[in-house]
Design an enzyme around this catalytic site. Structure first.
Site, PDB file in Angstrom:
ATOM      1  NE  ARG A  57       0.979 -34.345  20.056  1.00 25.50           N
ATOM      2  CZ  ARG A  57       1.406 -33.239  20.641  1.00 25.50           C
ATOM      3  NH1 ARG A  57       0.534 -32.414  21.182  1.00 25.50           N
ATOM      4  NH2 ARG A  57       2.679 -32.954  20.692  1.00 25.50           N
ATOM      5  CG  ASP A  60      -1.337 -19.018  17.143  1.00 26.98           C
ATOM      6  OD1 ASP A  60      -2.198 -19.849  16.782  1.00 26.98           O
ATOM      7  OD2 ASP A  60      -1.045 -18.819  18.338  1.00 26.98           O
ATOM      8  CB  SER A  97      -1.023 -22.735  24.234  1.00 28.03           C
ATOM      9  OG  SER A  97      -2.090 -23.388  23.626  1.00 28.03           O
ATOM     10  CG  HIS A 104      -0.740 -22.477  18.970  1.00 30.33           C
ATOM     11  ND1 HIS A 104      -1.066 -21.322  19.653  1.00 30.33           N
ATOM     12  CD2 HIS A 104      -0.831 -23.485  19.875  1.00 30.33           C
ATOM     13  CE1 HIS A 104      -1.351 -21.632  20.904  1.00 30.33           C
ATOM     14  NE2 HIS A 104      -1.214 -22.927  21.071  1.00 30.33           N
ATOM     15  CG  ASP A 105       3.461 -26.289  18.607  1.00 34.48           C
ATOM     16  OD1 ASP A 105       2.776 -25.966  19.599  1.00 34.48           O
ATOM     17  OD2 ASP A 105       3.595 -27.461  18.221  1.00 34.48           O
TER      18      ASP A 105
END
Lengths: 206, 393
Positions: free
Chosen positions: B232, B328, B162, B361-362
């Site tokens: 967040r 992602d 990232s 993405h994570d």
């Protein structure tokens, strides 16, 4: 390390490997699981790169430490600059590309030499199969049924020679390989090799 | 740092350093892209493994937006395991028997490196919004100062996911002779409109919180917890995928038999996001969030090289391994492929793998066996080329 475990590679790959000078830069287009790159790195100190369309192949290569990218010969060759490699290898992949002529143009542009191998659709067994049974051939070299084959642009040795002439590409060397693994120089003997050769390997330059 | 210890250095009152902090005065000042020269830059960092005698086995791990230097050890605030403990340790992919792994807190961060939360040496008060706007290149310059301080001329590898991956690209572009191998994971050569849009939502949430106090909440003894938590929560959704959300939560209800016709967290996914928000604010600074997201939005490696990404890598000696994940959608494979195309255009040594996963993405933080294999294979190959001896295991 990998190469130590499999010093014998497919006969057509060995033929290609023998045509490559040591300490050169090689791009293997359609490198599969990286057998040729691995061999060239181990035995010819080649600075090799690969492009492979299947993710399984790519991941196997990268996991083995080979610099390979996931990509498509039809779309990704355009990025490379002229004369970036000493050799660009396209082994048993030409017949699976959408635009073989365009791919060949890129190969001879990117590499000082292009080494192209393909199954010969003019081989007597293929002709015989069509003649006797009236069906598309399925055998060891061409193992797919017509409806699920990745091979969409078959050609014969003669077709290929004619295309090279039309493109103004120089054929530096040409060999045919029969099913027993015997090699023959094609040269000007296109007629016989187009019948006897199961596969062909061409070294091309601009 | 409410009451900084005053140890005088160069006539200025500077806060006392913790064991894992270093003040890079000898390497400074840090010249930022915005034109400001930053004095007394402090970097907090953690290391794992042993630097070899030739100083050739150093691996720099660059953390993401909300990461920090606690890579492979319990976090001092949350007590949770390190964010890449899966990857870093003896016998693991980043084998600390083989590599010396360095993980610094990024410039603008809030875990001990110079950033808006820290004390401005010129005023003795927290920087707040008077902290200069920083870029990814500035973060990398600060890291390069740390690496010089450690006496390392060439890193064996720079790795990150990232924002960490953007730092990796910047490292390779700015210091090609100081990087042997570069692994940008789930990254992009620039921030897209969608990336900027999501960040703007987060920033506006923070700034809309009255406790933000125009950025000066530290003086007011407050922290914009609600705004930062919303930021967040919104961002966290972008780190997952629809498939992963569906698999984890579906429409399942949270500890109740039916919907309540109210605005409590009826659904598990709501409860999960609220938890993500509330735990995040315990360990993160709101102004840091503003500054770091801004740096990411400004990132455009091509623009910095005449509009052509390939120019960032011309004649590069660096070996690259670009990795993306199928699900992602924040930094999709197409962005990684653009990097690969640019590297191909300069005939760079590049590997590229797209890992099939539903985790979004994570994924780079999670246990993805195929990802581990690809990274390990690439690093082993590169380490063999670099002549690093194999680990003990």
């Amino acid at each position: 390390m990998m190469a130590d475990q499999r010093k014998t590679i497919r006969v057509d790959l060995q033929l290609i490997a023998d045509m490559i000078e040591p300490n050169t830069r090689v791009l293997d287009v359609g490198c599969g699981d990286g057998t040729l790159l691995d061999y060239l790195g181990a035995f010819k100190q080649v600075d090799g790169r690969g492009i492979e369309i299947s993710m399984e192949g790519v991941n196997a290569c990268v996991s083995a430490g080979l610099p390979v990218i996931q990509g498509d010969a039809d779309t990704d060759l355009a990025d490379y600059p002229d004369d970036a490699f000493d050799y660009v290898v396209l082994s048993q992949t030409l017949q699976a590309t959408h635009a073989p002529r365009q791919v060949l143009e890129h190969l001879t542009r990117i590499g000082r030499r292009a080494i192209v191998s393909f199954p010969n659709f003019g081989h007597w067994r293929v002709r015989g199969h069509l003649f006797l049974f009236g069906r598309m051939p399925v055998n060891k070299t061409l193992p797919y049924q017509w409806y699920d084959t990745p091979n969409i642009h078959f050609c014969t040795i003669k077709d290929f020679v004619v295309l090279c002439r039309e493109m103004g590409v120089t054929i530096e060397r040409s060999l045919s390989l029969d099913h027993g693994g015997h090699r023959r120089r094609i040269g000007s003997h296109v007629f016989f090799n187009n019948i006897l050769g199961g596969q062909a390997v061409f070294v091309l330059s601009r | 740092m409410d009451s900084p210890n005053h140890n005088s250095a160069q006539g200025t009152d500077l806060p006392k350093l913790a064991d894992d902090q270093v003040r890079l005065d000898a390497e400074g000042p840090l010249r930022l892209d915005c034109g400001v020269a930053l004095d007394h830059v402090t970097v907090a960092y953690r290391t794992y493994g042993t630097l070899d005698a030739e100083k050739s086995n150093a691996v720099l791990v660059c953390h993401a937006l909300t990461g920090d230097q606690y890579l492979a050890e319990s976090h001092p605030i949350t007590s949770k395991p390190g964010w890449w403990e899966l990857m870093v340790g003896p016998g693991k992919v980043l084998d600390t028997d083989r590599y010396f792994v360095i993980c610094p807190n990024i410039l603008g961060g809030c875990m001990g490196t110079t950033g808006p939360k820290e004390i401005d040496p010129a005023t003795g008060r927290p920087w707040g919004l008077s902290f200069p706007v920083i870029t990814v290149a500035d973060m990398v310059r600060a890291q390069a100062m740390l690496i010089a301080h450690l006496g390392i001329e060439k890193l064996f590898a720079v790795i990150g996911g990232s924002l960490g991956g953007m730092q990796v690209l910047e490292w390779a572009a700015s210091y090609p002779e100081r990087v042997f191998a570069a692994v940008p994971i789930a990254a992009a050569g620039h921030h897209t409109a969608q990336n900027i849009a999501f960040h703007e939502v987060g920033r506006q949430a923070i700034m809309a919180d009255p406790d933000w106090c125009g950025g000066d909440y530290q003086s007011a003894g407050k922290h914009p917890h609600r705004g930062l938590a919303v930021a967040r929560m919104a961002a966290h959704v972008t780190y997952l995928s629809e498939t992963a959300l569906h698999r984890k939560f579906g429409r399942r209800l949270q500890d109740r038999a039916g919907i309540t016709y109210g605005f409590e967290a009826d659904f598990q996914v709501e409860s999960y996001l609220r938890h993500q928000g509330s735990t995040f604010v315990e360990r993160f600074d709101a102004n840091s969030y503003l500054y770091i997201t801004r740096a990411m939005d400004y990132f455009d490696l091509a623009e910095a090289h005449g509009g052509v990404l390939a120019e960032a890598f011309r004649e590069t000696p660096v070996r690259f391994c670009v990795i993306s994940f199928t699900s992602d959608w924040l930094y999709p494979t197409s962005e990684s492929r653009a990097i690969v195309h640019a590297l191909n255009a300069v005939a760079a040594n590049v590997s590229f793998a797209e890992i099939t996963t539903e985790d979004g993405h994570d994924s780079f933080l999670l246990d993805e066996p195929e990802f581990r294999e690809v990274l390990q294979g690439f690093l082993n190959g590169a380490a063999d080329h670099r002549g690093l001896p194999r680990g003990r295991r």
